[in-house]
Design a protein around this motif. Structure first.
Motif, PDB file in Angstrom:
ATOM      1  N   LYS A  69       0.975  -1.160  -0.001  1.00 14.33           N
ATOM      2  CA  LYS A  69      -0.236  -0.265   0.212  1.00 14.33           C
ATOM      3  C   LYS A  69       0.552   0.853  -0.061  1.00 14.33           C
ATOM      4  CE  LYS A  69      -4.198  -2.024   2.403  1.00 14.33           C
ATOM      5  NZ  LYS A  69      -4.513  -2.245   1.280  1.00 14.33           N
ATOM      6  N   LYS A  70       2.113   0.862   0.224  1.00 12.31           N
ATOM      7  CA  LYS A  70       2.973   2.411   0.733  1.00 12.31           C
ATOM      8  C   LYS A  70       3.862   2.252   0.918  1.00 12.31           C
ATOM      9  CE  LYS A  70       0.825   4.244   4.711  1.00 12.31           C
ATOM     10  NZ  LYS A  70       0.886   5.053   6.203  1.00 12.31           N
ATOM     11  N   ILE A  71       4.744   2.520  -1.088  1.00 10.29           N
ATOM     12  CA  ILE A  71       6.321   2.864  -1.417  1.00 10.29           C
ATOM     13  C   ILE A  71       6.725   4.044  -1.175  1.00 10.29           C
ATOM     14  CG2 ILE A  71       5.610   0.822  -3.392  1.00 10.29           C
ATOM     15  CD1 ILE A  71       5.565   3.063  -4.896  1.00 10.29           C
ATOM     16  N   ALA A  72       7.967   4.307  -1.236  1.00  6.99           N
ATOM     17  CA  ALA A  72       8.986   5.676  -1.595  1.00  6.99           C
ATOM     18  C   ALA A  72       9.497   5.457  -2.712  1.00  6.99           C
ATOM     19  CB  ALA A  72      10.135   5.312  -0.373  1.00  6.99           C
ATOM     20  N   VAL A  73      10.020   6.532  -3.556  1.00  2.60           N
ATOM     21  CA  VAL A  73      11.448   6.770  -3.815  1.00  2.60           C
ATOM     22  C   VAL A  73      12.332   7.963  -4.192  1.00  2.60           C
ATOM     23  CG1 VAL A  73       9.596   8.499  -5.596  1.00  2.60           C
ATOM     24  CG2 VAL A  73      11.026   7.454  -6.652  1.00  2.60           C
ATOM     25  N   PHE A  74      13.224   7.562  -3.503  1.00  4.79           N
ATOM     26  CA  PHE A  74      14.669   8.433  -3.928  1.00  4.79           C
ATOM     27  C   PHE A  74      15.230   8.250  -4.890  1.00  4.79           C
ATOM     28  CE2 PHE A  74      15.633   4.465  -2.185  1.00  4.79           C
ATOM     29  CZ  PHE A  74      17.619   3.968  -3.141  1.00  4.79           C
ATOM     30  N   THR A  75      16.611   9.113  -4.975  1.00 12.91           N
ATOM     31  CA  THR A  75      17.232   9.358  -6.304  1.00 12.91           C
ATOM     32  C   THR A  75      19.128   9.159  -5.143  1.00 12.91           C
ATOM     33  OG1 THR A  75      17.478  11.707  -6.463  1.00 12.91           O
ATOM     34  CG2 THR A  75      16.022  10.062  -7.547  1.00 12.91           C
ATOM     35  N   SER A  76      19.867   9.123  -5.433  1.00 11.59           N
ATOM     36  CA  SER A  76      21.133   8.298  -4.638  1.00 11.59           C
ATOM     37  C   SER A  76      22.229   8.560  -6.089  1.00 11.59           C
ATOM     38  CB  SER A  76      21.242   7.290  -4.393  1.00 11.59           C
ATOM     39  OG  SER A  76      22.150   7.118  -3.745  1.00 11.59           O
ATOM     40  N   GLY A  77      23.756   8.824  -5.779  1.00  9.45           N
ATOM     41  CA  GLY A  77      24.815   9.456  -5.887  1.00  9.45           C
ATOM     42  C   GLY A  77      24.931  10.397  -6.887  1.00  9.45           C
ATOM     43  N   GLY A  78      25.424  10.127  -8.400  1.00 13.94           N
ATOM     44  CA  GLY A  78      25.518  11.522  -9.038  1.00 13.94           C
ATOM     45  C   GLY A  78      23.730  11.398  -9.853  1.00 13.94           C
ATOM     46  N   ASP A  79      23.634  12.975 -10.199  1.00 10.90           N
ATOM     47  CA  ASP A  79      22.436  12.851 -10.731  1.00 10.90           C
ATOM     48  C   ASP A  79      22.503  12.675 -12.281  1.00 10.90           C
ATOM     49  OD1 ASP A  79      24.377  16.092 -10.284  1.00 10.90           O
ATOM     50  OD2 ASP A  79      22.848  16.151 -12.092  1.00 10.90           O
ATOM     51  N   SER A  80      21.529  12.668 -13.043  1.00 11.47           N
ATOM     52  CA  SER A  80      21.162  13.516 -15.183  1.00 11.47           C
ATOM     53  C   SER A  80      20.486  13.607 -14.777  1.00 11.47           C
ATOM     54  CB  SER A  80      21.649  11.494 -14.912  1.00 11.47           C
ATOM     55  OG  SER A  80      20.851  10.732 -14.216  1.00 11.47           O
ATOM     56  N   PRO A  81      19.794  14.270 -16.130  1.00 11.78           N
ATOM     57  CA  PRO A  81      18.954  14.599 -16.586  1.00 11.78           C
ATOM     58  C   PRO A  81      17.834  13.979 -17.129  1.00 11.78           C
ATOM     59  CG  PRO A  81      20.749  15.828 -17.509  1.00 11.78           C
ATOM     60  CD  PRO A  81      21.633  14.268 -16.945  1.00 11.78           C
ATOM     61  N   GLY A  82      16.793  13.954 -16.372  1.00 15.89           N
ATOM     62  CA  GLY A  82      15.465  12.391 -16.436  1.00 15.89           C
ATOM     63  C   GLY A  82      15.394  11.799 -15.210  1.00 15.89           C
ATOM     64  N   MET A  83      16.050  12.946 -14.597  1.00 13.18           N
ATOM     65  CA  MET A  83      15.353  11.928 -13.041  1.00 13.18           C
ATOM     66  C   MET A  83      14.526  12.237 -12.515  1.00 13.18           C
ATOM     67  SD  MET A  83      18.962  11.861 -10.809  1.00 13.18           S
ATOM     68  CE  MET A  83      20.108  10.462 -10.629  1.00 13.18           C
ATOM     69  N   ASN A  84      13.355  13.628 -12.855  1.00 10.03           N
ATOM     70  CA  ASN A  84      12.629  13.974 -12.390  1.00 10.03           C
ATOM     71  C   ASN A  84      11.327  13.744 -13.531  1.00 10.03           C
ATOM     72  OD1 ASN A  84      13.686  15.945 -10.466  1.00 10.03           O
ATOM     73  ND2 ASN A  84      13.914  17.414 -12.076  1.00 10.03           N
ATOM     74  N   ALA A  85      11.665  12.877 -14.294  1.00  8.16           N
ATOM     75  CA  ALA A  85      11.083  12.299 -15.115  1.00  8.16           C
ATOM     76  C   ALA A  85      10.392  11.363 -14.294  1.00  8.16           C
ATOM     77  CB  ALA A  85      11.309  12.193 -17.112  1.00  8.16           C
ATOM     78  N   CYS A  86      11.454  10.427 -14.069  1.00  5.68           N
ATOM     79  CA  CYS A  86      11.703   9.088 -13.909  1.00  5.68           C
ATOM     80  C   CYS A  86      10.369   8.898 -12.272  1.00  5.68           C
ATOM     81  CB  CYS A  86      12.539   8.340 -13.766  1.00  5.68           C
ATOM     82  SG  CYS A  86      12.706   6.367 -13.364  1.00  5.68           S
ATOM     83  N   ILE A  87      10.963  10.249 -11.631  1.00  2.00           N
ATOM     84  CA  ILE A  87      10.546  10.500 -10.582  1.00  2.00           C
ATOM     85  C   ILE A  87       8.850  10.590 -10.544  1.00  2.00           C
ATOM     86  CG2 ILE A  87      10.291  12.143  -8.388  1.00  2.00           C
ATOM     87  CD1 ILE A  87      12.917  12.896  -8.423  1.00  2.00           C
TER      88      ILE A  87
END
Length: 324
Positions: free
Chosen positions: A2-20
Motif C-alpha cells: 500500500k505504501k512505497i517510497a522513491v529516492f535518487t542517489s549518487g550522481g544526478d542525471s537529466p531525466g531523473m525528474n521524469a522518472c520520479i
C-alpha cells in the motif's frame, strides 16, 4: 502493498525528474501512497521523508537534476546506519522502494534487502550508460548531446586558429559518452578506458594530416588508460615537436550532468519509473527496471552490479575507420 517510497542517489542525471514523476503518478494510479525521500540514503536515515501527490511532481519533467536531491551516504554503509533507515521507513509503513541511481545505489539496496527484506526496484540513472541490463541509462542521451554541442563549437574555433583540441568528457570507467559524442562530432580520434590507446599512431596520423587538415579534435574520456586530456596533450605535443602548431585542452566537466533532458531521456525515465512501480506490485525485488530492444525488462541487481557492459563493436569499428 500500500505504501512505497522513491529516492535518487549518487550522481544526478537529466531525466531523473521524469522518472520520479512516473513513479509517483503510476503509484497513485495503481492505488498506492507514494513517499519521496530527500537526499537518498542520507535522507532515509534522517527521516527526511514526505508524502507526495500528483501535484508534487507537476512542472518538473523538463528540469535537469533531481527534485529529491542526491547525496552519498557513508553512514548507510554501516549496519547501524541501515538499521536507522529501516526504522524510519517502518514508522511510516513503507513496504517497497524505488531507487534511481547507479551501481552504488543498487549495491546499497541489495544489502538493505538482504538485511531487512524491504523490496526494492531500481531505475538506471547515470549519464555514463555503464549499467548492465539496459540499452541506455537515464541522462546519457542528454549528456552526449551536451558534449556534442560543445564539440561543434570548439571545432569552429579550432579551425579558425589551426589548433589541435583535446576535449575531455566524463567517463572514468566507461567510454560511452566519448564514443557517441566523438563519432557524432566528427572527432579525428576518440580515447576511451575500454581500449588501449596507440599514441604513436595518433602522433603519426596528426603529422600526416598536417598537409591537408589544419585543425583536429580529439575526444578523451577522463578515464583513458594514458591519463586525462592535459596529460595526453602534453605527451603528443612533445612527440610532434612542431612550434607552429597550437595545442589546447577543454574539459567539459559537470556541464554534462546538467540541462533540460532530451525527449529520449524523458521517455526512458518515464518508462523505467512506471516499470519499477508495476514490478513492485507484481512482487519483484532486488532488480532494475530497464529497456532492452525497446522492451521493458527486469535485471537482477547482482547482474547490474557484477557484469561489464561493453561498448558496441560497430562503434569501435567506426572510431578506427572515420579517423583516416
Amino acid at each position: 502493498m500500500k505504501k512505497i517510497a522513491v529516492f535518487t542517489s549518487g550522481g544526478d542525471s537529466p531525466g531523473m525528474n521524469a522518472c520520479i514523476r512516473a513513479v509517483v503518478r503510476t503509484g497513485i494510479f495503481r492505488g498506492l501512497e507514494v513517499y519521496g525521500i530527500n537526499r537518498g540514503y542520507e535522507g532515509m536515515i534522517e527521516g527526511d521523508i514526505f508524502l507526495m501527490n500528483s501535484h508534487s511532481v507537476s512542472n518538473i519533467v523538463q528540469r535537469g537534476g533531481t527534485m529529491l536531491k542526491s547525496a552519498r551516504s557513508s553512514e548507510f554503509r554501516t549496519p547501524e546506519g541501515r538499521k536507522t533507515a529501516y526504522e524510519q521507513l517502518s514508522a511510516l509503513g513503507i513496504e517497497g522502494l524505488v531507487a534511481i541511481g547507479g551501481d552504488g545505489t543498487f549495491t546499497g539496496a541489495k544489502i538493505f534487502f538482504e538485511e531487512y527484506g524491504i523490496p526494492t526496484i531500481g531505475c538506471p540513472g547515470t549519464i555514463d550508460n555503464d549499467i548492465y541490463g539496459t540499452d541506455y541509462t537515464i541522462g546519457f542521451d542528454t549528456a552526449v548531446n551536451t558534449a556534442l554541442e560543445a564539440i561543434d563549437k570548439i571545432r569552429d574555433t579550432a579551425a579558425a586558429h589551426d589548433r589541435i583540441f583535446f576535449v575531455e568528457v566524463m567517463g572514468r570507467d566507461a567510454g560511452f559518452i566519448a564514443v557517441e559524442s566523438g563519432i557524432g562530432g566528427g572527432a579525428e580520434f576518440v580515447m576511451v578506458p575500454e581500449t588501449q590507446t596507440d599514441l604513436n599512431m595518433v602522433v603519426n596520423t596528426l603529422k600526416s594530416h598536417r598537409e591537408f587538415r589544419s585543425s583536429s579534435i580529439i575526444v578523451v574520456a577522463e578515464g583513458d588508460d594514458l591519463g586525462n586530456a592535459d596529460h595526453i596533450m602534453a605527451i603528443v605535443k612533445e612527440k610532434i615537436q612542431d612550434p607552429t602548431r597550437e595545442f589546447k585542452v577543454t574539459t567539459l566537466g559537470h556541464i554534462q550532468r546538467g540541462g533540460s533532458p532530451t525527449a529520449r531521456d524523458r521517455v526512458l525515465g518515464s518508462r523505467c519509473g512506471m516499470g519499477a512501480v508495476d514490478g513492485l506490485i507484481a512482487g519483484k525485488t532486488n532488480c532494475m527496471s530497464g529497456l532492452m530492444n525497446n522492451e521493458l525488462v527486469y535485471t537482477p541487481f547482482a547482474d547490474c552490479i557484477g557484469k561489464h557492459k561493453p561498448l558496441h563493436p560497430d562503434h569501435l569499428a567506426l572510431m578506427e575507420i572515420l579517423n583516416i
